[in-house]
Design a protein around this motif. Sequence first.
Motif, mmCIF file in Angstrom:
data_model
loop_
_atom_site.group_PDB
_atom_site.id
_atom_site.type_symbol
_atom_site.label_atom_id
_atom_site.label_comp_id
_atom_site.label_asym_id
_atom_site.label_seq_id
_atom_site.Cartn_x
_atom_site.Cartn_y
_atom_site.Cartn_z
ATOM 1 N N ASP A 80 0.829 -1.215 0.000
ATOM 2 C CA ASP A 80 0.000 0.000 0.000
ATOM 3 C C ASP A 80 0.861 1.262 0.000
ATOM 4 O O ASP A 80 0.610 2.199 -0.752
ATOM 5 C CB ASP A 80 -0.939 0.019 1.213
ATOM 6 C CG ASP A 80 -2.061 -1.001 1.101
ATOM 7 O OD1 ASP A 80 -2.588 -1.197 -0.024
ATOM 8 O OD2 ASP A 80 -2.422 -1.598 2.134
ATOM 9 N N GLN A 81 1.889 1.273 0.854
ATOM 10 C CA GLN A 81 2.771 2.433 0.933
ATOM 11 C C GLN A 81 3.549 2.637 -0.367
ATOM 12 O O GLN A 81 3.703 3.759 -0.849
ATOM 13 C CB GLN A 81 3.759 2.274 2.097
ATOM 14 C CG GLN A 81 3.103 2.304 3.464
ATOM 15 C CD GLN A 81 4.052 1.831 4.564
ATOM 16 O OE1 GLN A 81 4.970 1.042 4.333
ATOM 17 N NE2 GLN A 81 3.801 2.323 5.789
ATOM 18 N N GLU B 153 2.659 6.417 -6.982
ATOM 19 C CA GLU B 153 1.452 7.039 -7.538
ATOM 20 C C GLU B 153 0.756 6.134 -8.556
ATOM 21 O O GLU B 153 0.381 6.547 -9.650
ATOM 22 C CB GLU B 153 1.781 8.404 -8.161
ATOM 23 C CG GLU B 153 2.332 9.394 -7.151
ATOM 24 C CD GLU B 153 2.734 10.728 -7.756
ATOM 25 O OE1 GLU B 153 2.678 10.888 -9.000
ATOM 26 O OE2 GLU B 153 3.130 11.615 -6.985
ATOM 27 N N ALA C 9 2.736 1.578 -3.448
ATOM 28 C CA ALA C 9 1.837 2.030 -4.516
ATOM 29 C C ALA C 9 1.593 3.530 -4.391
ATOM 30 O O ALA C 9 1.590 4.250 -5.403
ATOM 31 C CB ALA C 9 0.523 1.254 -4.455
ATOM 32 N N GLU C 10 1.448 3.997 -3.166
ATOM 33 C CA GLU C 10 1.237 5.435 -2.950
ATOM 34 C C GLU C 10 2.476 6.234 -3.358
ATOM 35 O O GLU C 10 2.372 7.270 -4.019
ATOM 36 C CB GLU C 10 0.888 5.695 -1.483
ATOM 37 C CG GLU C 10 0.486 7.120 -1.210
ATOM 38 C CD GLU C 10 0.042 7.348 0.240
ATOM 39 O OE1 GLU C 10 0.319 8.440 0.752
ATOM 40 O OE2 GLU C 10 -0.549 6.430 0.839
ATOM 41 N N LYS C 11 3.676 5.747 -2.978
ATOM 42 C CA LYS C 11 4.920 6.434 -3.352
ATOM 43 C C LYS C 11 5.077 6.524 -4.868
ATOM 44 O O LYS C 11 5.561 7.524 -5.396
ATOM 45 C CB LYS C 11 6.137 5.682 -2.795
ATOM 46 C CG LYS C 11 6.366 5.834 -1.322
ATOM 47 C CD LYS C 11 7.606 5.038 -0.931
ATOM 48 C CE LYS C 11 7.803 5.043 0.564
ATOM 49 N NZ LYS C 11 9.020 4.300 0.965
ATOM 50 N N SER D 154 -1.879 2.285 -8.636
ATOM 51 C CA SER D 154 -2.755 1.440 -7.828
ATOM 52 C C SER D 154 -1.973 0.215 -7.340
ATOM 53 O O SER D 154 -0.925 -0.137 -7.893
ATOM 54 C CB SER D 154 -3.956 0.966 -8.646
ATOM 55 O OG SER D 154 -3.538 0.046 -9.643
ATOM 56 N N LYS D 155 -2.476 -0.416 -6.315
ATOM 57 C CA LYS D 155 -1.851 -1.620 -5.785
ATOM 58 C C LYS D 155 -1.876 -2.730 -6.842
ATOM 59 O O LYS D 155 -0.914 -3.482 -6.979
ATOM 60 C CB LYS D 155 -2.576 -2.059 -4.510
ATOM 61 C CG LYS D 155 -1.768 -2.985 -3.641
ATOM 62 C CD LYS D 155 -2.338 -3.009 -2.238
ATOM 63 C CE LYS D 155 -2.791 -4.382 -1.861
ATOM 64 N NZ LYS D 155 -3.291 -4.470 -0.490
#
Length: 110
Positions: A27-28, A34, A30-32, A36-37
Amino acid sequence: MRKIERQIEVIEQLDQFIRLGETGTPDQLAEKLEISKTSLFQIIIAMKQLNASIVFDIKLQSYVFEKSTNFRYGFYTRRLYGEEVLEVSSNGTQSIIASVDFKYPSLRIV
């Protein structure tokens, strides 16, 4: 073309995060990146198909390479030597034709 460039960029960033041990959880990460998982998992699968030994280390809470791994993607040029010639076809593609000096002197590698 932009989509391919973005995918290459993401793979390069992922490679760097893994080498630094800074991916965090999926999750982290994918956020970094930018993305989706689901996209992250697809990219990891693609990298594994290209022989990247990526695993998730539960203790570190980060993706790691199990084996020493180098990532290099792109096109690279080299100087032509001897009787090597660069052949350009009418559709714009290029190939190197090299005359080979051995038993079969007329053999050409295309």
